[in-house]
Design a protein around this motif. Structure first.
Motif, PDB file in Angstrom:
ATOM      1  N   THR A 123       0.905  -1.188  -0.041  1.00 15.14           N
ATOM      2  CA  THR A 123       0.035  -0.109  -0.022  1.00 15.14           C
ATOM      3  C   THR A 123       0.623   1.270  -0.012  1.00 15.14           C
ATOM      4  O   THR A 123       2.239   1.296  -0.050  1.00 15.14           O
ATOM      5  N   CYS A 124       0.431   2.374   0.001  1.00 15.45           N
ATOM      6  CA  CYS A 124       0.909   3.653  -0.050  1.00 15.45           C
ATOM      7  C   CYS A 124       1.904   3.652   1.182  1.00 15.45           C
ATOM      8  O   CYS A 124       3.046   4.086   1.049  1.00 15.45           O
ATOM      9  N   LEU A 125       1.351   3.565   2.359  1.00 15.08           N
ATOM     10  CA  LEU A 125       1.864   3.549   3.221  1.00 15.08           C
ATOM     11  C   LEU A 125       3.206   2.767   3.670  1.00 15.08           C
ATOM     12  O   LEU A 125       4.019   3.245   3.998  1.00 15.08           O
ATOM     13  N   GLN A 126       2.936   1.404   3.428  1.00 13.54           N
ATOM     14  CA  GLN A 126       3.776   0.537   3.533  1.00 13.54           C
ATOM     15  C   GLN A 126       5.147   0.543   2.559  1.00 13.54           C
ATOM     16  O   GLN A 126       6.219   0.541   3.079  1.00 13.54           O
ATOM     17  N   LEU A 127       4.745   1.162   1.330  1.00 12.64           N
ATOM     18  CA  LEU A 127       5.930   1.410   0.505  1.00 12.64           C
ATOM     19  C   LEU A 127       6.725   2.673   1.201  1.00 12.64           C
ATOM     20  O   LEU A 127       7.985   2.631   1.127  1.00 12.64           O
TER      21      LEU A 127
END
Length: 1569
Positions: free
Chosen positions: A1018-1022
């Motif tokens: 996801t955007c945050l994980q990346l």
């Protein structure tokens, strides 16, 4: 199968020893190679050695057990050929057939002339496993061993001098001259000059290699360490040839090709090419004329008549009359009447004696029996085959006579039975298999004659091939036949009151004799009853037959002289014929002489072959007498070798009573029947003279007595006078039938009652052959008498003697000169053919290649002939034909014994052989092509016109109404996109913003081979993962902003996180494909080179790859101690980054994009942050990407657009990318398509290699795809990412194949990018469909574009490479003058766009090169202020589409640095490769390159190795026909040898380097002369 070792003969041990040698045990031979070698070595000793006639096996020398050369279909008659005669006679003596001593002397003299100027011909390289022929090769490692031998080393210096000394003694002094490099001309020495003497194979190659060094500069050879694996590994980017690219990719590499750059000079291959070049320095004959060539059209040179050629000087001939046909009172009114007379009045007289297999008389048919049995058959045919009202046969119907050659009695009864029943017999051969040579054409004859009934014997019927339920098979091309057995027991006796209708002979047809034309078609020559009778009368008078004489007939009794003398004239004169069948002759060649002796025969009918065989077997029988013979009729006395056969036979048998005046040659043809025959002479009278004619004169159709050069003379004997009652004239062989001059050769035409009347059912051809009215020089007819063309070439000499010099069917017209196939055969046989040619079997024919006829010679090779002997014989034949006939041979091929198609009597079926040659199914075991010497009509090389200035070109275009060739995508400034992304300048900012705004929005989804999700981001994980990597880089790597970091990851999400981690820390990422664990030697050097060139301070990778980089195996390929810091990112500390790096300006470097180009150059380009944002925005706009969209990507993520789509676009546009690593498709072909179907993907991206994998692998599994529920109707765009010309055939095949599962035909499109700008065109979602055009290939070579219609010859289909991206402008420019070009002109594509790369990342940072390629200006024109980048690709722009949707389409033709400059023209390798791939079903892949201006074609063979040599002529022909180029070298290799990179592009330069370094292990290498 178990083999008992003790049973192997010694040569096999010699062969097995190398398999056990320590060298091989150390792992030098691949498993595949070992298995192949082992199988080939043991093959001869596995029990079934079928295929070669027993005679062949016996002929081979006893001390050498030799395997059969190839599986050959042994002819049915060969079973009987194992008689004591074969055992007794010396090996292969029969091969001397037709050897003329005169001819042999001429050949020896011609070859001696060549000896004075010797020259090393390069011997073809053959893999040992391909054709094991000579056991000597098993013990001598030949020159053709694969690269396992350390060829170039000089370690064998000591052994070499000894070996050289030894070979010099027998190879004379040519080696000295070769070593000094002064070889000039072609060679004919007895030990042939290819420098590969038996014992010194490697050493001599070394001498050549090390003496021909011409001060080449050799850069470090990166390729030398690589070895080509046997199967093509999945997309390996091979290391470049020591060339790192800081310079323009488009700069011409011809300078590189013309030297030995990157190749160890001592390589064997370059030695051979050097030899070839030296050979080609010889002047061609005739020299090319100078003439002006318009640039637009390549003009093929038409051979101009030679001003010095001999011309006929005599007066026009007048038709010659024969002696009048005498009237004999007791001649019958019809032949049937003669049979009735003898059958009723002389019933006990013998008519025909048949022999058994041993040559002993087995049955004699009397005239009474012949009459009664013919009568019974006639009655049965007319009355017993149908009902009274519905008879099967009516008078005038045609029936086939199918009788074997050893049953003359049954044939004679059937023939006369048909004549009495007034049905027309058509004798044909017994079909042996469903697909006999020429069988289909016989079927055509039967069909055109309307034949529904075939007569045969019971024994023959039983022997015909049957289906499983016992019915006779339907022969290919034959009509349905009813078979009737004519054995006596099945015939009905005719009632007393039934009598056949015997009328006086009229013009109604009597019988039809079949004739095979030059092209192989079979025609039926119809003979009328009156012609049959008149011919018998003329023969009776000419041969002076008297009642009761005995005749021995060795000929085929079904046709020609065998039928005319032995079946027809026989009955007319109540002769007694003893018929000697061909099968008896094969086992007992002296049988006919014994029959003459035993029966005191007065006449014998033979061919030269029978004279020859009798001489060979003569020592078996001393006490025979031929004194009874008054006529020995030699029916092929018109052949060039008949003189020597007749002379030799006479000299041997004169002591046995043979009278010199008894030898009577004659000339015959199916149309004109007997044309001329020599009458028996008076004892003691002088024998007729001979004509010694100049070959040169003959080739121009002129009779000149040879005076100056006795070597090129043809000695011909006369065939006597023409037949009684006839007239003869000679007409020109081509054009209208104009009478020849007295000293001119022409076609013999005959006019008499005794001749054929027509070709049955072929009115058009009949008129041109049977109704010829000769005309004089002004074209007016001479007389009104129609003549029949005989098909024989000749002239009428002094005293009205007829001389024949050849046949129309054997005429080869090359460059306006006429040659005779038989003469060339005779020359071939005179070149010591005994060691090489099997039983003298040589075929000569011509094929039409490139606007002229080319001569092809095919011979059968003896099973025990060695490579050396064969090659030596071949090169000497070329020289002999060249000297004697002054004509070049285009192709000389040797095939294994007994494999050429046979005629019914065992001769070579020429037209079928020619067909096999053209189809590529001849399977030669040796081949030599000489296109360089033969093809003299190529257009003159193009000279570039002195520069027309760019301004003039532009003015010219304007005057012609052409606009400047430029095009552009949508204007970025006018596009409204209320996009929040736009306010962020850098991709790192976009990621941070997305991590805050939509933290749980999934950006990436990675699938494995099973189609299950293995990882998501996801955007945050990346964002979080990128931060942790950035902190590791700062802490562990101690890196500063601007340092370069190599990312070494398999395709996946780790690569993406590492990329953003680098950007967060201010480092510059460099993505590199990880090395392949199974082929480290091939793949690790590329990694090493990129690490060095990019000056990387650190390598980020996984633990597995980190271990691999430091492994022992890696140490074998590169120096592992010098790697920079390696950090593995598998376990990252949870440490936050203090501060995310923000570049000061968008022009700062974002990442480096490294790629190996197809020409083997490593290029790295710099991408700035501004370019990254501009590129992502352009793609977003073109493809309409936004957060709710999903796209599927099946691409390699390491460079170019593949990397951008994989790593960058999702972060910029917010759509979800489903990532499919292409290598996963190898274990699950359905993966990509099933993913697209399952997720209902609208837009998907792939590479050509993925598309090809699916097309080839799933093409026949569409039903299975349907069953799995795969549906592609959701797909709106399927885009192939490429940096090349669109592969239209592949995209079309893909669309067609998967149309059934919903794929729209409009969905598939391509992209175009280059090193300077990775995305110039991309189809996108809206806008018109891509267009296609057909262009003329010839114009493209001249850098012009000419549009043609579909289906036009030499046309090429090109497709538009997608729509130009927003903000991109392109212009077409002349690469030399840098001036803009007009619409539809071919030039270099230049591009201007916000996302162009900022330059090459070079070691020396050479600014001038960089400025030239990335910031260059037009030399003239409006756009001269714009800065352009040069793509290095050739293409053109064309305005296309309907009025509402007009757009400028960009068509890419090919990379500038891949083009081949040959003969002043520009060729694209792919065009030549496409032509080559079409020529044969067994060509899997093909690649071309040039070396020292020679064109080298490498083909991968996917069939059996037997087909390897079939490809050589086919490849040479097609490149000559379609591209006007002569191929220098043809290399046949295993599948998977041609290196292909991850993008599916061929790496031709790497292939070239491997070839020259002798690392390909080719199956066969042919050096075209």
């Amino acid at each position: 199968m178990r083999l008992r070792i003790c049973t192997f003969p010694s040569p096999c041990w010699l062969g097995i020893i190398p398999l056990c040698s320590p060298k091989l045990l150390c792992g030098d031979i691949t498993q595949k190679g070992y298995e192949k070698k082992r199988a080939k070595l043991l093959a001869p000793y596995v029990p079934q050695t079928q295929g070669v006639e027993p005679a062949v096996q016996k002929e081979s020398r006893p001390q050498m057990p030799v395997p059969s050369a190839a599986p050959a279909s042994a002819s049915s008659s060969s079973s009987s050929s194992s008689s004591k005669f074969h055992r007794a006679r010396s090996g292969g003596a029969r091969d001397e057939r037709y050897r003329s001593d005169i001819h042999t002397e001429a050949v020896q003299a011609a070859l001696a002339k060549h000896k004075e100027q010797k020259m090393a011909l390069p011997m073809p390289t053959k893999r040992r496993s391909t054709f094991v022929q000579s056991p000597a090769d098993a013990c001598t490692p030949p020159d053709t061993s694969s690269a396992s031998e350390d060829e170039g080393s000089l370690r064998r210096q000591a052994a070499l001098s000894a070996a050289l000394h030894q070979s010099l003694q027998n190879a004379e002094s040519w080696i000295n001259r070769s070593v000094q490099g002064s070889s000039t001309s072609s060679s004919a020495s007895s030990t042939l000059s290819h420098g590969e003497g038996k014992g010194t194979s490697g050493s001599l190659a070394d001498v050549f290699a090390n003496t021909r060094i011409e001060s080449f500069s050799v850069p470090p050879d990166v390729t030398a360490t690589t070895s080509t694996p046997s199967a093509r590994p999945a997309g390996i980017d091979l290391p470049p040839s020591g060339i790192v690219k800081g310079m323009h990719k488009g700069s011409n590499r011809s300078s590189l090709m013309d030297t030995a750059d990157g190749v160890p000079v001592s390589s064997r291959v370059s030695t051979k090419i050097q030899q070839l070049l030296n050979t080609l320095k010889r002047p061609k004959r005739p020299p090319l004329k100078e003439f002006f060539v318009d640039d637009f059209e390549e003009i093929v040179e038409v051979p101009q008549p030679d001003p010095n050629q001999p011309k006929p000087e005599g007066r026009q001939m007048t038709p010659v009359k024969g002696e009048p046909l005498g009237v004999v009172c007791n001649w019958p009114p019809a032949l049937e009447a003669a049979l009735q007379r003898w059958g009723t009045t002389q019933a006990k007289c013998p008519c025909l004696t048949a022999l058994d297999v041993t040559g002993k008389p087995v049955y004699t048919l009397t005239y009474g029996k012949l009459w009664s049995r013919s009568l019974k058959l006639a009655y049965t045919l007319l009355n017993k085959l149908g009902t009274k009202n519905e008879p099967v046969l009516r008078p005038g119907d045609r029936v086939a006579l199918v009788y074997p050659n050893n049953d003359p009695v049954m044939f004679m009864v059937a023939f006369y039975g048909c004549l009495l029943a007034e049905v027309i017999p058509v004798p044909i051969e017994v079909p042996l298999t469903r697909k006999d040579a020429g069988g289909q054409q016989i079927g055509f004859l039967l069909g055109s004659c309307g034949i529904a009934l075939a007569l045969t014997t019971e024994v023959c019927l039983k022997g015909l091939p049957k289906t499983q339920n016992g019915e006779i098979v339907q022969f290919k091309g034959w009509p349905r036949l009813k078979w009737v057995v004519t054995d006596s027991k099945y015939l009905s006796k005719s009632p007393k009151d039934w009598q056949p209708n015997i009328s006086a002979a009229g013009t109604e047809p009597a019988y039809i004799e079949y004739k095979t034309s030059k092209e192989g078609s079979v025609m039926g020559v119809t003979v009328s009853r009156v012609a049959m009778l008149a011919h018998c009368q003329a023969l009776s008078q000419a041969c002076n037959y008297s009642e009761g004489e005995t005749v021995v007939n060795v000929l085929d009794f079904k046709k020609d002289a065998g039928l005319w003398h032995g079946i027809l004239t026989n009955v007319m004169n109540k002769l007694h014929t003893i018929s000697v069948p061909y099968s008896v002759m094969k086992t007992c060649p002296l049988s006919w002489v014994q029959r003459v002796h035993a029966h005191k025969a007065k006449v014998a009918l033979v061919k030269c072959r029978d004279l020859h065989w009798a001489m060979m077997a003569h020592r078996d029988q001393r006490d025979v007498s031929l004194s009874s013979l008054r006529m020995l009729i030699v029916t092929d006395g018109a052949n060039p070798w008949s003189v020597s056969s007749c002379d030799a036979f006479l000299s041997l048998f004169q002591s046995h009573g043979l009278k010199p005046e008894a030898i009577c040659p004659c000339a015959t043809s199916p149309e004109a029947m007997t044309v001329a025959i020599r009458r028996p002479g008076v004892p003691g009278a002088p024998l007729p003279g001979r004509a010694i004619l100049s070959m040169n004169g003959l080739s121009f159709g002129v009779i000149r007595v040879n005076t100056e050069d006795k070597n090129s003379a043809l000695t011909v004997q006369d065939v006597g006078h023409m037949m009684p009652g006839g007239m003869m004239c000679i007409v020109k062989p081509d054009g209208p039938p104009q009478l020849c001059k007295t000293d001119e050769i022409g076609e013999i035409c005959v006019s008499c009652r005794a001749g054929g009347m027509m070709y049955y059912g072929l009115a058009g051809v009949t008129k041109n052959t049977f109704e010829v009215i000769p005309v004089n020089s002004s074209g007016s007819p001479v007389g009104e008498v129609p003549f029949v063309r005989s098909g024989l070439l000749g002239f009428v000499g002094p005293g009205s003697l007829v001389f024949v010099v050849g046949k129309m069917d054997g005429l080869l017209t090359v460059s306006g000169r006429r040659h005779n196939a038989d003469d060339i055969v005779a020359t071939g046989l005179a070149v010591e053919s005994i060691k090489t040619v099997y039983r003298g079997r040589i075929a000569v024919f011509s094929v039409s290649v490139f606007y002229d006829e080319r001569i092809v010679v095919v011979a059968e090779q003896r099973p025990d002939a060695s490579e050396e002997d064969s090659f030596q014989w071949m090169s000497r034949v070329l020289q002999a034909i060249d000297s004697i006939h002054q004509v070049g041979v285009y192709c000389l091929a040797l095939v294994p014994a007994n494999t050429l198609p046979k005629t019914p009597l065992g001769g070579i079926h020429i037209s079928q052989t020619k067909q096999h040659f053209l189809e590529g199914s001849l399977h030669p075991c040796n081949i030599l092509m000489c296109p360089h010497t033969c093809v003299t009509n190529l257009p003159k090389p193009r000279q570039k016109q002195p520069g027309v200035g760019p301004a003039s070109v532009m003015v010219g275009n304007l005057v012609a109404g052409k606009r400047i060739a430029q095009a552009s995508g949508r204007d970025l400034g006018q596009i409204e996109d209320n996009d929040l992304v736009k306010k962020h300048q850098f991709l790192t900012e976009v990621l941070q913003w997305r991590a805050q705004a939509t933290p749980d929005h999934p950006l990436f989804l990675l699938l494995n081979a099973k189609g299950t999700t293995v990882c998501t981001a996801t955007c945050l994980q990346l964002h979080k993962k990128a931060e942790r990597i950035a902190s590791v880089l700062c802490d562990k790597g101690h890196l500063n902003a601007g340092d370069n970091v190599v990312l070494l990851y398999p395709p996946g999400i780790e690569l993406i996180t590492a990329f953003y981690g680098c950007l967060y820390s201010g480092c510059v990422p460099v993505t590199v494909r990880p090395p392949h664990a199974q082929s480290l030697v091939a793949t690790l050097p590329t990694v090493r080179m990129i690490v060095e060139v990019s000056k990387a301070a650190c390598i980020l990778t996984t633990q597995t790859l980190m271990r691999l980089l430091k492994s022992r195996e890696a140490a074998g390929a590169v120096d592992v101690k010098t790697w920079p810091t390696i950090i593995d990112t598998d376990d990252l500390p949870r440490k936050r980054l203090a501060q995310i790096y923000k570049p000061p300006t968008p022009e700062m470097l974002a990442y480096l994009d490294f790629s190996v180009s197809t020409t083997g150059m490593l290029t790295g380009v710099k991408m700035s942050h501004a370019a990254v944002s501009g590129l992502c925005r352009a793609i977003k706009l073109q493809c309409e990407l936004y957060s709710s969209r999903q796209i599927a990507i099946c691409l390699d993520p390491y460079c170019g657009l593949g990397f951008v789509l994989w790593c960058l676009c999702s972060v910029y546009s917010g759509h979800q990318s489903i990532l499919i690593p292409p290598m996963e498709l190898e274990s699950n072909l359905f993966l990509w398509l099933s993913t697209v179907s399952q997720y209902k993907i609208r837009d998907t991206f792939c590479s050509y290699s993925v598309m090809e994998l699916c097309t080839k692998g799933l093409g026949n599994q569409v039903e299975m795809l349907k069953a799995r529920g795969i549906n592609l109707s959701c797909v709106r765009t399927c885009v192939v990412v490429a940096e090349e010309r669109p592969r239209v055939s592949l995209t079309h095949s893909f669309s067609k194949l998967f149309k059934d599962i919903g794929l729209s035909s409009r969905a598939v499109s391509t992209t175009f990018g280059s090193r300077v700008n990775v995305a110039i065109c991309l189809q996108g979602t809206s806008g018109p469909d891509p267009t296609t055009v057909y262009v003329d290939l010839k114009s493209l070579r001249h850098d012009r574009v000419r549009l043609v219609e579909r289906g036009a010859p030499q046309s090429l289909l090109l497709s538009e490479s997608g729509k130009i991206l927003p903000g991109v402008k392109v212009v077409i420019v002349n690469p030399e003058t840098k001036g803009p070009l007009g619409d539809s002109h071919l030039g270099e594509i230049w591009v201007n766009s916000p996302h162009t790369a900022s330059g090459y990342y070079t070691i020396y940072d050479n600014e001038t090169l960089q400025a030239d390629h990335f910031n260059t200006r037009l030399s003239f024109g409006d756009a001269a202020q714009t800065l352009w980048a040069r793509t290095g690709y050739l293409g053109f722009v064309r305005r296309t589409g309907a009025d509402g949707e007009r757009h400028d389409a960009l068509y890419v033709v090919g990379a500038l640095d891949e083009t081949l400059e040959l003969r002043g023209l520009r060729y694209h390798p792919i065009d030549i490769e496409t032509s080559v791939s079409r020529t044969h079903r067994s060509i899997a892949e093909c690649a071309v390159f040039t070396w020292t201006n020679l064109l080298v074609v490498v083909v991968e063979l996917c069939g059996c190795e037997q087909e390897a040599l079939d490809l050589v002529p086919l490849v040479t022909n097609v490149v000559l026909e379609e591209h006007y180029l002569i191929v220098g070298v043809v290399v046949v290799v295993d599948p998977g040898v041609i290196p292909i990179n991850s993008r599916g592009e061929k790496q031709r330069m790497h292939l070239r380097d491997s070839f020259l370094a002798d690392q390909l292990d080719p199956i066969y290498v042919a050096y075209n002369m």
